[in-house]
Design a protein around this motif. Sequence first.
Motif, PDB file in Angstrom:
ATOM      1  N   VAL A 171      31.874  39.597  49.758  1.00  0.00           N
ATOM      2  CA  VAL A 171      33.057  40.010  48.989  1.00  0.00           C
ATOM      3  C   VAL A 171      32.996  41.507  48.685  1.00  0.00           C
ATOM      4  CG1 VAL A 171      34.062  39.832  46.684  1.00  0.00           C
ATOM      5  CG2 VAL A 171      33.580  37.759  47.992  1.00  0.00           C
ATOM      6  N   LYS A 172      31.825  41.989  48.328  1.00  0.00           N
ATOM      7  CA  LYS A 172      31.697  43.409  47.982  1.00  0.00           C
ATOM      8  C   LYS A 172      31.902  44.300  49.207  1.00  0.00           C
ATOM      9  CE  LYS A 172      28.730  42.970  43.944  1.00  0.00           C
ATOM     10  NZ  LYS A 172      27.418  43.254  43.323  1.00  0.00           N
ATOM     11  N   LEU A 207      41.630  39.596  54.524  1.00  0.00           N
ATOM     12  CA  LEU A 207      40.806  40.691  53.994  1.00  0.00           C
ATOM     13  C   LEU A 207      41.593  41.987  53.962  1.00  0.00           C
ATOM     14  CD1 LEU A 207      37.400  39.920  55.763  1.00  0.00           C
ATOM     15  CD2 LEU A 207      37.872  39.746  53.324  1.00  0.00           C
ATOM     16  N   THR A 235      35.070  44.486  42.181  1.00  0.00           N
ATOM     17  CA  THR A 235      35.092  45.521  43.213  1.00  0.00           C
ATOM     18  C   THR A 235      36.498  45.910  43.604  1.00  0.00           C
ATOM     19  OG1 THR A 235      34.897  43.797  44.904  1.00  0.00           O
ATOM     20  CG2 THR A 235      32.891  44.905  44.211  1.00  0.00           C
ATOM     21  N   PRO A 288      38.274  52.699  49.090  1.00  0.00           N
ATOM     22  CA  PRO A 288      37.523  52.880  50.339  1.00  0.00           C
ATOM     23  C   PRO A 288      37.522  54.316  50.848  1.00  0.00           C
ATOM     24  CG  PRO A 288      38.936  50.959  50.473  1.00  0.00           C
ATOM     25  CD  PRO A 288      39.336  51.701  49.236  1.00  0.00           C
ATOM     26  N   ALA A 326      32.939  38.727  41.727  1.00  0.00           N
ATOM     27  CA  ALA A 326      32.611  39.934  42.503  1.00  0.00           C
ATOM     28  C   ALA A 326      33.883  40.557  43.083  1.00  0.00           C
ATOM     29  CB  ALA A 326      31.645  39.589  43.628  1.00  0.00           C
ATOM     30  N   TRP A 327      34.828  39.746  43.471  1.00  0.00           N
ATOM     31  CA  TRP A 327      36.089  40.250  44.010  1.00  0.00           C
ATOM     32  C   TRP A 327      36.825  41.066  42.973  1.00  0.00           C
ATOM     33  CZ3 TRP A 327      38.105  38.834  48.989  1.00  0.00           C
ATOM     34  CH2 TRP A 327      39.374  39.357  49.250  1.00  0.00           C
ATOM     35  N   ALA A 334      31.714  34.591  43.801  1.00  0.00           N
ATOM     36  CA  ALA A 334      32.467  35.420  44.741  1.00  0.00           C
ATOM     37  C   ALA A 334      33.757  35.924  44.090  1.00  0.00           C
ATOM     38  CB  ALA A 334      32.780  34.621  46.005  1.00  0.00           C
ATOM     39  N   ASP A 340      37.167  49.743  43.771  1.00  0.00           N
ATOM     40  CA  ASP A 340      36.459  50.521  44.790  1.00  0.00           C
ATOM     41  C   ASP A 340      37.467  51.063  45.790  1.00  0.00           C
ATOM     42  OD1 ASP A 340      34.506  51.688  46.255  1.00  0.00           O
ATOM     43  OD2 ASP A 340      33.909  49.865  47.273  1.00  0.00           O
ATOM     44  N   ARG A 367      33.934  43.613  51.737  1.00  0.00           N
ATOM     45  CA  ARG A 367      35.075  43.055  52.461  1.00  0.00           C
ATOM     46  C   ARG A 367      35.874  44.133  53.190  1.00  0.00           C
ATOM     47  NH1 ARG A 367      36.269  42.766  46.961  1.00  0.00           N
ATOM     48  NH2 ARG A 367      38.236  43.691  46.277  1.00  0.00           N
ATOM     49  N   PHE A 368      35.862  45.374  52.663  1.00  0.00           N
ATOM     50  CA  PHE A 368      36.591  46.434  53.350  1.00  0.00           C
ATOM     51  C   PHE A 368      36.010  46.655  54.754  1.00  0.00           C
ATOM     52  CE2 PHE A 368      39.064  50.161  53.934  1.00  0.00           C
ATOM     53  CZ  PHE A 368      38.248  51.094  54.566  1.00  0.00           C
ATOM     54  N   TRP A 369      34.668  46.718  54.829  1.00  0.00           N
ATOM     55  CA  TRP A 369      34.027  46.954  56.125  1.00  0.00           C
ATOM     56  C   TRP A 369      34.048  45.701  56.984  1.00  0.00           C
ATOM     57  CZ3 TRP A 369      33.842  51.855  56.437  1.00  0.00           C
ATOM     58  CH2 TRP A 369      33.598  52.630  55.304  1.00  0.00           C
ATOM     59  N   ASP A 375      43.723  42.136  51.202  1.00  0.00           N
ATOM     60  CA  ASP A 375      42.951  42.023  49.952  1.00  0.00           C
ATOM     61  C   ASP A 375      43.322  40.742  49.214  1.00  0.00           C
ATOM     62  OD1 ASP A 375      42.144  44.026  47.056  1.00  0.00           O
ATOM     63  OD2 ASP A 375      40.835  43.173  48.568  1.00  0.00           O
ATOM     64  N   ASP A 376      43.424  39.684  49.982  1.00  0.00           N
ATOM     65  CA  ASP A 376      43.813  38.383  49.439  1.00  0.00           C
ATOM     66  C   ASP A 376      42.544  37.590  49.127  1.00  0.00           C
ATOM     67  OD1 ASP A 376      44.900  35.976  48.793  1.00  0.00           O
ATOM     68  OD2 ASP A 376      45.989  35.688  50.686  1.00  0.00           O
TER      69      ASP A 376
END
Lengths: 179, 164
Positions: A59-60, A14, B42, B47, B38-39, B35, B45, A62-64, A17-18
Amino acid sequence: MNEYAADDPIRAALVRDDPAAVELIWERYVDDLLAYLQAVLCSRHDAEDVLQTVFVRIVKKRFWLARARHLDAYVYRIARNEADRFLKDKRRLRRPQTEPDRWLQGAEPDRPDNDLLEQLQVALEHLPPAQRQVVVLKVYRAKTFEQIAELLGIRPNTAASRYRYGMEKLRNMLGDKIL
Amino acid sequence: MKNNNERYAKVEWLLRQAKPSDASAPTKARTMDAAKRAWEQTQTDIPWQVPLRRLAGSAVAALVLISLANNLGSWVVPKPVDRAASASEAYSADPEDFYLAEYGIVVTVVPASSYRSSAPSGLTVSEYMEQLQEMLDEDRAGQSRSQPPGRSRLVPAAPEQSWS
């Protein structure tokens, strides 16, 4: 339990960002999540639909997710929220009741006891949702009360209490099968 | 506790004759596709924008709360009464009122018959004040010529003149 550890392959993917992280998340969580969602929704088809929205949400976010202290609790919270949203939409839109959806299958696929499966499913569906979730996670996913408490956002004593009440009710409902 | 475990052990054994359904292959394929889409959607985005948006939202909320508090305070707390202005407003039609207001004197409207003024009859209060002021000015002018430095120039009130 799931401390922020650089050696966790899911976190590492994650952070990089893979997209391979999605496959890793699937492998780790799909059985637990699907069992939990079926316990909440009492329908295999609904649980699969919600499972898809859960993964899209994962997935949306994933940063958190990569920075969450407890990965399991974060994933389960997403599943909980999506299940609640699904149930609210179902009530609001007044979707027609489809034919009964069997979400339990035989432990031995080559020797299914359909009568028993139906009785077990009916008995579980008669439990309050909170008790049913704990019973399913404890019996079918072999979770401890501490793990269940963390996943559902409740106290371990609450989880144990719900389990006891649930099992007592099941014992009363399935008494002739036990004796 | 042990009895409960034995009671529940039988129920658990019965429950384990079944299990929740597993995810089918079509379910996995459908979920992975969603998924993946969606990847890709986004990816843009950023952060670091999220904390900035939150900070801006907090600042706006704080400003709204402060302005609401200020407005609510002005509605709840009555405005202080300006006594000089109210006195002048009470006498707004009379030019004598401005004379009195300059001296910060709060004058209560009292009918002439309700008090005994030491002012000679026929004189209004303002006219009498004017006479006193003229007397003071004359006395100061006289004393400034004859008075040694350091002496007080205050004129004691005449005993026959009183407000009682």
